[in-house]
Structure formats: structure tokens, C-alpha cells
Design an enzyme around this catalytic site. Structure first.
Site: not given
Ligand code: GDP
Length: 333
Positions: A130, A132, A158, A162
């Protein structure tokens, strides 16, 4: 009936977003598909059987090495795709040790199960690595995006787990000459994405707002940027990696980055709302102890060597997801 001359595949993480897309793709390519399913009375079992009736489910868990040996003996696969993981970054801060066991050590368990059962060393292994692992900080961010040579700086349990999976896959390739590769995939979303991820959380809320079922959405930070593609395009790239003569790692990405705010704005436009601000509240509960600021991938090696390119663009992805959620939500009572 399992046919003798069909190619056989074992997918761990079959109930997840990519597991479903990949099962469908490989079934279409005439593979016999086996999927590892976790837990007693898994709530996703019925839905998986209904949506992918051609998949033979095998009970097991990537933290249980003996179950992986058994899965190898039952599936007798030509290819193994290790998609099983605790895959949500935010959640990994809450269960860091479990994340290490599943997302990290689970990869080693799968590789070992292949090594000891595949006496002819014929099985091809795909590890779901990933973006990440890169961490998105300014100091290690190449101008044209992260590529296969970029340095790593994971920012969550995470990402750290990974990275272990990435290195142990490389180590088994070098140590035992296994055909074991990593796809370093940037965020990939779609109608099957879990509601805990920000894209699907937004498109689902937007659909519910349109239908009068919800008044607003609570989110964390809106400034982080991601390289968002469509999951259906990415599973094709995974498969292509295992069809090569030589085992190599590849980045799959769109080469574009967009903020959550941009995603929000496009999603609300889909339902005819130009000013989304009254519908969004910020809630610190959705912020993370460490944030990945900006992810941008450089997919040029995959484009060159695999002939892979994303088909769905950013506006197309948002549109597809809002449309799907409108459809799902309008059928619910
Ligand atoms: P990630 O890139 O694998 O962490 O995928 P996510 O969809 O969980 O998060 C993407 C980005 O959205 C990250 O920077 C989070 O901090 C931001 N984010 C902002 N608000 C939210 C929320 O309510 N839920 C999630 N999951 N992410 C959020």
C-alpha cells in the site's frame, strides 16, 4: 464441479472490496476461485455466497498457520492473492497489536504455507502492499509521485505492518526464488468500499441527504490529499503482475491527487448542491494521531511494463459511487 484444467486461485480477504472485484475478474477469465473466509458465523458469508456463487469458500484465518496449510491443500492454487488485512488506518491505531498480527505476520504465515506445501515452487503470490508505506511527508515525496524506488516512512500501525509484509515478500522471493510480488496500490475506491472509508462515507451520506434520510455528515480533516482510483481497474493490474515472466513489484496509481474537500464538493454537485458547507460538521473523533498529508503515485512502470492504466477518472469515480449509493439507499425502507 471443479475442472482439472482450469487455473486455480486462492484469495484471502474474499469478503473485502478487492476480494469481490478480483473474484469476478478471475471467474471471467475462467479460473476456479477459492476464497478464505474468517470466523465462525461471519456476517459477510451470506452476501458473499449470493454475490459470488462461483467462489468456493474455505474457512481459515491468516493468523492461523494451520488453516492456511489446509487452505493450500484444498485449493491447490496456481496463484494466491493475499488481500486479507485489518485495512483501516484509523482502526489500526485502536488495535495496533492485532493489526501487526493480521496485516503483518499474516503475510509470513501465508508465504510459509505456500513454501511448505508447494514442493515444485510453482505458486505465484501477490501481496497487497500500500501507498500508506510511503507516509506522505514532504521530505520523501518525489515531485512526480512515489514510485517503486521511493523511501518509506509509514505513519500508522497499519502502514508499519504493511511494510513488514512488503519486505517479507521480497525476502521470500530472494531467499527461496518464489514468484512473490507486491503491488503498491494507492487508494482505490468504488461502490463496494466499506462505509468506514472517507469516500464511501461521503457518497453514502450525500445519497441519504438527497433522499431526506440524513441532515449532515461528520468528518475529520478535509485537507489531506489522496491519489484515488477505481478498485475495479486495480484488480486487473494485480492479475497482470502475476502473468509476467519475472516477479517484480509495481506501483498502481492514477498520477493525480485530490483533497477530501474536492471529493466532497464533487459528490454534493452530483445531487445539485453547490454549497456543501452547511451539510458538513467537523468531529475530532475522525482525526488521526498522525496524518498522511499527501499521496501521489507514479504508475509509469506499470503502464510501460504491464500495459496497465486506470480507466475511471476522479469525477467518474465520484459519480459512480454517488449513483450506486442513491440506488442502494432508495431501495432501503
Ligand atoms: P486511508 O487513506 O487509507 O486512510 O483512507 P480513509 O478513507 O480512511 O482516509 C482518507 C483520508 O480522509 C485520511 O486523511 C483521513 O484522516 C481523512 N478523513 C477525514 N474525515 C474522515 C472520516 O470521517 N473518516 C475517514 N475514514 N477518514 C477521514
Amino acid at each position: 464441479m471443479v475442472s482439472a484444467n482450469k487455473k486455480r486461485v486462492l484469495i484471502t480477504g474474499i469478503t473485502g472490496q478487492d476480494g469481490g472485484h478480483l473474484a469476478k475478474l478471475l471467474h471471467g477469465k475462467n479460473y476456479e476461485v477459492f476464497g478464505l473466509i474468517r470466523g465462525q458465523n461471519n456476517p459477510k458469508r451470506e452476501a458473499t455466497i449470493k454475490e459470488y456463487p462461483y467462489v468456493t469458500l474455505i474457512e481459515g484465518d491468516v493468523t492461523d498457520y494451520s488453516s492456511l496449510i489446509r487452505a493450500m491443500q484444498v485449493a491447490k492454487p496456481d496463484e494466491v492473492y493475499n488481500l486479507a488485512a485489518i485495512s483501516h488506518v484509523g482502526h489500526s491505531f485502536k488495535v495496533p497489536q492485532l493489526t501487526s498480527d493480521v496485516t503483518g505476520k499474516g503475510v509470513l504465515n501465508m508465504l510459509e504455507a505456500i513454501r511448505v506445501t508447494d514442493l515444485e515452487n510453482k505458486v505465484r503470490f501477490y501481496q497487497a502492499s500500500t501507498s500508506e508505506m510511503f507516509g506522505g511527508l514532504e521530505y520523501n515525496r518525489p515531485k512526480n509521485g512515489y514510485n517503486e524506488e521511493s523511501s518509506f516512512h509509514p505513519r500508522s500501525p497499519y502502514g508499519v505492518a504493511k511494510l513488514y509484509g512488503f519486505w517479507i515478500t521480497k525476502n521470500y522471493r530472494e531467499s527461496y526464488k518464489m514468484f512473490a510480488v507486491s503491488g503498491i496500490l494507492f487508494n482505490h475506491e468504488g461502490e463496494r468500499r466499506g462505509l468506514e472509508f472517507v469516500t464511501r462515507k461521503i457518497t453514502n451520506a450525500v445519497a441519504r441527504i438527497k433522499l431526506g434520510k440524513q441532515d449532515f455528515i461528520e468528518l475529520g480533516d478535509l485537507w489531506p490529499k489522496r491519489d484515488w482510483g477505481y478498485a475495479g481497474d486495480y484488480v486487473e493490474g494485480m492479475w497482470r503482475m502475476l502473468q509476467r515472466d519475472e516477479p517484480k513489484d509495481y506501483v498502481l496509481a492514477t498520477g493525480e491527487t485530490h483533497s477530501i474537500e474536492e471529493f466532497l464538493s464533487l459528490a454534493f454537485k452530483e445531487i445539485g448542491i453547490d454549497d456543501w458547507k452547511p451539510y458538513v460538521k467537523q468531529n475530532p473523533a475522525f482525526m488521526r494521531p498522525a496524518e498522511v498529508d499527501l499521496l501521489l503515485g507514479d504508475p509509469s512502470k506499470a503502464e510501460r511494463e504491464l500495459g496497465w492504466k486506470r480507466k475511471v477518472d476522479f469525477p467518474g469515480l465520484v459519480r459512480l459511487m454517488v449513483k450506486s449509493d442513491l440506488n442502494i439507499e432508495s431501495k432501503k425502507i
